[in-house]
Structure formats: C-alpha cells, structure tokens
Design an enzyme around this catalytic site. Structure first.
Site, PDB file in Angstrom:
ATOM      1  N   LYS A 299     -18.558  12.764  78.281  1.00  0.00           N
ATOM      2  CA  LYS A 299     -19.406  13.188  79.404  1.00  0.00           C
ATOM      3  C   LYS A 299     -18.749  12.845  80.732  1.00  0.00           C
ATOM      4  CE  LYS A 299     -22.822  10.684  77.946  1.00  0.00           C
ATOM      5  NZ  LYS A 299     -22.291  10.267  76.629  1.00  0.00           N
TER       6      LYS A 299
ATOM      7  N   ASP B 104     -20.522   8.959  73.738  1.00  0.00           N
ATOM      8  CA  ASP B 104     -19.046   8.982  73.851  1.00  0.00           C
ATOM      9  C   ASP B 104     -18.469  10.372  73.673  1.00  0.00           C
ATOM     10  OD1 ASP B 104     -19.127   6.119  73.942  1.00  0.00           O
ATOM     11  OD2 ASP B 104     -19.316   6.114  71.770  1.00  0.00           O
TER      12      ASP B 104
ATOM     13  N   GLY C 148     -20.271   3.737  79.248  1.00  0.00           N
ATOM     14  CA  GLY C 148     -18.952   3.505  79.829  1.00  0.00           C
ATOM     15  C   GLY C 148     -18.269   4.822  80.080  1.00  0.00           C
ATOM     16  N   HIS C 149     -18.117   5.178  81.329  1.00  0.00           N
ATOM     17  CA  HIS C 149     -17.437   6.422  81.657  1.00  0.00           C
ATOM     18  C   HIS C 149     -16.031   6.108  82.138  1.00  0.00           C
ATOM     19  CE1 HIS C 149     -20.728   8.865  80.833  1.00  0.00           C
ATOM     20  NE2 HIS C 149     -21.361   8.817  81.985  1.00  0.00           N
TER      21      HIS C 149
ATOM     22  N   GLN D 110     -25.319   7.670  76.909  1.00  0.00           N
ATOM     23  CA  GLN D 110     -25.429   7.718  75.452  1.00  0.00           C
ATOM     24  C   GLN D 110     -25.581   9.179  74.984  1.00  0.00           C
ATOM     25  OE1 GLN D 110     -27.833   5.151  76.906  1.00  0.00           O
ATOM     26  NE2 GLN D 110     -26.026   3.883  76.993  1.00  0.00           N
TER      27      GLN D 110
HETATM   28  P1  GDP Z   1     -18.304   9.324  77.671  1.00  0.00           P
HETATM   29  O1  GDP Z   1     -18.990   8.007  77.682  1.00  0.00           O
HETATM   30  O2  GDP Z   1     -19.134  10.380  77.005  1.00  0.00           O
HETATM   31  O3  GDP Z   1     -17.773   9.719  79.010  1.00  0.00           O
HETATM   32  O4  GDP Z   1     -17.021   9.177  76.736  1.00  0.00           O
HETATM   33  P2  GDP Z   1     -15.849   8.087  76.823  1.00  0.00           P
HETATM   34  O5  GDP Z   1     -15.429   7.874  78.250  1.00  0.00           O
HETATM   35  O6  GDP Z   1     -16.184   6.904  76.030  1.00  0.00           O
HETATM   36  O7  GDP Z   1     -14.722   8.848  76.027  1.00  0.00           O
HETATM   37  C1  GDP Z   1     -14.078   9.866  76.534  1.00  0.00           C
HETATM   38  C2  GDP Z   1     -12.591   9.605  76.394  1.00  0.00           C
HETATM   39  O8  GDP Z   1     -11.995  10.778  75.918  1.00  0.00           O
HETATM   40  C3  GDP Z   1     -11.939   9.304  77.713  1.00  0.00           C
HETATM   41  O9  GDP Z   1     -10.868   8.419  77.525  1.00  0.00           O
HETATM   42  C4  GDP Z   1     -11.456  10.674  78.177  1.00  0.00           C
HETATM   43  O10 GDP Z   1     -10.357  10.592  79.047  1.00  0.00           O
HETATM   44  C5  GDP Z   1     -11.094  11.299  76.862  1.00  0.00           C
HETATM   45  N1  GDP Z   1     -11.266  12.755  76.828  1.00  0.00           N
HETATM   46  C6  GDP Z   1     -12.250  13.505  77.397  1.00  0.00           C
HETATM   47  N2  GDP Z   1     -12.079  14.810  77.107  1.00  0.00           N
HETATM   48  C7  GDP Z   1     -10.961  14.881  76.336  1.00  0.00           C
HETATM   49  C8  GDP Z   1     -10.288  15.972  75.681  1.00  0.00           C
HETATM   50  O11 GDP Z   1     -10.671  17.120  75.753  1.00  0.00           O
HETATM   51  N3  GDP Z   1      -9.179  15.644  74.941  1.00  0.00           N
HETATM   52  C9  GDP Z   1      -8.729  14.373  74.811  1.00  0.00           C
HETATM   53  N4  GDP Z   1      -7.658  14.158  74.057  1.00  0.00           N
HETATM   54  N5  GDP Z   1      -9.340  13.335  75.409  1.00  0.00           N
HETATM   55  C10 GDP Z   1     -10.439  13.586  76.141  1.00  0.00           C
END
Ligand code: GDP
Length: 436
Positions: free
Chosen positions: A15, A12, A39-40, A222
C-alpha cells in the site's frame, strides 16, 4: 474525487508504494485506523523511510496529513517519526493534524500486549506488541484517554481521573506489581506542549475541505482479512481496516468516499498466526519470500507466503465495495513455471466459493486451484500493459475475472516508475483530473 486505498488481503500488500504514487492527485491524506504497527516503506530522494503512524503523504510538499479519531496514538512514537522527518529536512509545520478524539497508547499498554500474547501461549495472534490492542480495549471499555483530554492537566480534572481509572484497571489485570498513576499523568503532561499544535477537530476540517473541493485520499492500514469484524477473527488487528472504517475513523459520511481501491499482491502473504489457505511450506514458499523480500517492515518477521487466493480477494471486493484493484509485486512471479490460483475451497465434502465466516472452518479448508502458465520473459520494471509477456496479461485478466473488478494498477517493482496504470481505469481518470 475522494479515494479510499486499503489492503485487500492480510496486510503488507505494498500500500505504501501505491499511496505514495497517488498522493500527487490529492490535497489531503487521512489515516483512519490502526497505530504504529503499520509500516510503510517509501523512498524519499534515495533514502529509505519507514513511517508507522504519519501518512507517507507528508513527504510530498503541500499535502496535509491527518491522523483520524480511529487511530490510536503513541505520542512518543509520533515524536520519533517527527524527529526522523526533521532529520531528512521535511517541513511538517501546519501539514499534520491529529484528531482530538484519537485514543492514546499509554506507557503500560505495551506491557499488557506482551502479557496477553504470553497468556495465549499456544494460539498467539502474532501482535506487534506495541500496545495497540490494549489501547483499543480501553477505548471500547470506555476508560480510554483521548488526545483532547490532555488539554486539562490538573490533578482533579477529567484526565487525572481517567488515568487513575485506567491504571487501576491495569493493576487488576497484572498481578504482582502495582503501577502508580502519578508518573503516567506526568508523562502525559510532558507530551502535551509538543502535541498540542497538531491537535484539531479533524472531522470538521475534512468536512470543510471536501466542501471546498479539496481531494482526499483515505488510507487504510493492515488489510481486509485482518479487520476486527470481517477478518479471520481472532487472528486480526483491533480496528476496522475495511472501507467502513474510513467513515467512522475520520468522522466523514460514507458518501464522501467516492471510490475504493484495493491493493493486493499477485500472490498472498500473512504475518503472525491464523489460517492462510494457500500457504506454501516448501521451496516455492521460500522462493516467494526471498524474491519478494517478505519480511515485516515493522518487526522484520518472515511472512508466510502462498499463491494468489481469489476467494479472499473476492471477499475483499464485497466487504469494501472495491471499484478496482492495484496488483503489486507481479515481478516476484517472474520465472515460475506454473501459477496456481485458488478459485474455491474444499471443506470436507463441501465446495465453497465464498470465504466462510467461521475461522476454524477456514483453517480446515483446502484450496481448489486453477493453474495458469507462468512466463519466462521478466516483467520487472515494465511500465505498459502491452509490454507484459502474454502469459502475464492472461494471469492479470484471469485475476480480474475471478475477483470481479478491473486491475487499475499493476506494479512491477518497488520504484515509483515501475508501474502500469491501465488506460481508462479509475487511476487513469484521477490523473486526467489532475492534468486538466
Ligand atoms: P505496505 O505496508 O502494504 O505498504 O507493505 P510493505 O511496505 O510492508 O511492503 C511493501 C514492500 O514491497 C516495500 O519494500 C516495497 O518497496 C515493495 N514493493 C512494492 N511494490 C512492489 C512491486 O511491485 N515489486 C516489488 N518487487 N516490490 C514491491
């Protein structure tokens, strides 16, 4: 340049945004492990899209996406995502390939997942209960069913034989009920017509593509500390989320991976059980969770939050051979007075600078903090390094020193434009190649 992008913490890390941002530099995006537990969250034309299995690269016209042999595929979950993309008007035809060697998640793997988690009672792993662990168990037990096996649906063929074996193994594990194998076989026969056009020898496809100079991004799901071998076992996922997984999970040679970018939040989160040395239980933890919207994209579960753990990220640098970091969610720290960063662990009388291999020992470790000053001027939406408040630059610089690699990207918001790409960095060079 072929680049591997993966999580440098407990998943999370954001990515999805980084992969989406970098996709225009690549012809192919390939996933190498995990299942639809990842979940992206990405935004396409103002619409929020959560993709679990299909690489988000599919939202970029002309990009080919690969689901590699290291991924476990629930065909129904795949079809649901294809339907979602079709509803958005995204044309997938010919741009999504699924490895014939990827293992299938069968209908009862989910049931086994729930039962196994219930058996763990007091020490749950916190799985997403989507059958991913049991599908990998069957793969390693050499009774799994692979996508390519579906090509021969005959009642006396290898598929029917494997389904019988698999169902017998399930019945042995689940007392009180006996599953029939025929409905399982019929379900698999039913998915083949829709799956078949996507199925390919993706290792061979990648080999040829790379030989022709097409750039590939290898996308991990992950994170490093959830890797089956290098994570905080047993509180881990069932596959290799680390860089090595890209080679085995796609059938490419390690030298096809030219660089590795680790994505890390400017603080730390974790979903589910297992040690999290810098976890904050009080108001500041709550503040990080609310400001960072730290709730699982797949399950909605609140994430555990804590300060940045440089021991954990330094470990990720080592086991993945990271060239650089993408530090996300810096804006979430806006307004905090002080920012402690874990630089080591105290475990009894011992001071550790490295992640201990023993998870029980890690659970007993207390972080040793170095405290950096926070900033009052917001970083949210900042797009150049020079515009960051002085304390935010000092914070990033200290993380770079502690982790031993530069921060090529700093993310200051969920929007694609809320991003700082550092001059001369790995990511800046990718852009230069694309511009040339
Ligand atoms: P992933 O599985 O690693 O892609 O992570 P998630 O999708 O679960 O969580 C990422 C969340 O953080 C998403 O809702 C993104 O829009 C948000 N996000 C990503 N980068 C940033 C950032 O730099 N600042 C903020 N506030 N939100 C971010």
């Amino acid at each position: 340049m072929n680049l591997c992008v993966l999580g440098a913490q407990w998943g999370d890390e954001g990515k999805g945004k980084i992969v989406d941002l970098l996709t225009p530099h690549f012809a192919i995006v390939a996933r190498y492990q995990g299942g639809h537990n990842a979940g992206h969250t990405v935004y396409a034309g103002g619409t929020k899209v959560v993709l679990h299995l299909i690489p988000s690269g599919i939202l970029h016209p002309g990009v080919t996406c690969i689901i590699g042999n290291g991924v476990v595929v629930d065909p129904h979950a795949l079809f649901t995502e294809l339907d979602q993309l079709a509803a958005l008007g995204v044309a997938v035809d010919g741009r999504l390939l699924v490895s014939d060697k990827a293992h299938l998640i069968l209908p009862y793997h989910r049931e086994l997942d729930v039962l196994a988690e219930a058996r763990r009672a007091e020490r749950p792993i916190g799985t997403t209960s989507r059958g991913i662990g049991p599908a990998y168990e069957d793969k390693i037990a050499r009774r799994g069913i692979r996508v390519g096996d579906l090509a021969d649906p005959s009642s006396d063929g290898p598929l029917a034989h494997a389904v019988r074996e698999n169902v017998a193994a399930r019945n042995h594990l689940v007392g009180g009920t006996a599953l029939q194998w025929e409905p399982v076989l019929n379900d698999l026969r039913g998915v083949w017509p829709r799956l078949q056009p996507l199925v390919a020898d993706t290792s061979s496809y990648l080999y040829d593509a790379i030989a022709h100079g097409r750039a590939v991004m290898f996308e991990g799901a992950q994170g490093t500390l959830l890797d089956i071998d290098h994570g905080t076992y047993p509180f881990v996922t069932s596959s290799n989320a680390t860089a090595g997984g890209a080679a085995t999970g796609l059938g490419i040679g390690p030298r096809a991976i030219h660089a590795v970018l680790g994505v890390a939040k400017a603080y730390t989160t974790r979903v589910g059980g297992g040690p999290l040395p810098t976890e904050l239980s009080g108001a500041i933890g709550e503040r990080l969770r609310e400001t960072g919207q730290e709730y699982g994209a797949s399950t909605g579960r609140p994430r555990r939050c804590g300060w940045f753990d440089a021991v954990a990220v330094r470990y990720a640098v080592r086991v993945n051979g990271l060239d650089a970091l993408a530090i996300t969610k810096l804006d979430v720290l806006d307004g905090l007075e002080e920012l402690p960063v874990a630089i080591g662990y105290r475990c009894g009388t011992a001071l550790l600078e490295d992640m201990p291999g023993d998870t029980l020992q890690l659970a007993r470790c207390e972080p040793v903090y170095e405290t950096l000053p926070g900033w009052t001027q917001p970083t949210a939406g900042v797009t150049t390094y020079a515009q960051l408040p002085r304390e935010a630059r000092a914070y990033i610089k200290r993380l770079e020193e502690l982790c031993g690699v530069p921060a090529a990207i700093i993310s200051t918001g969920s929007d694609r434009t809320h991003t700082i790409v550092r001059d001369g960095s790995l990511v800046d060079r990718l852009g230069a190649v694309a511009r040339a």
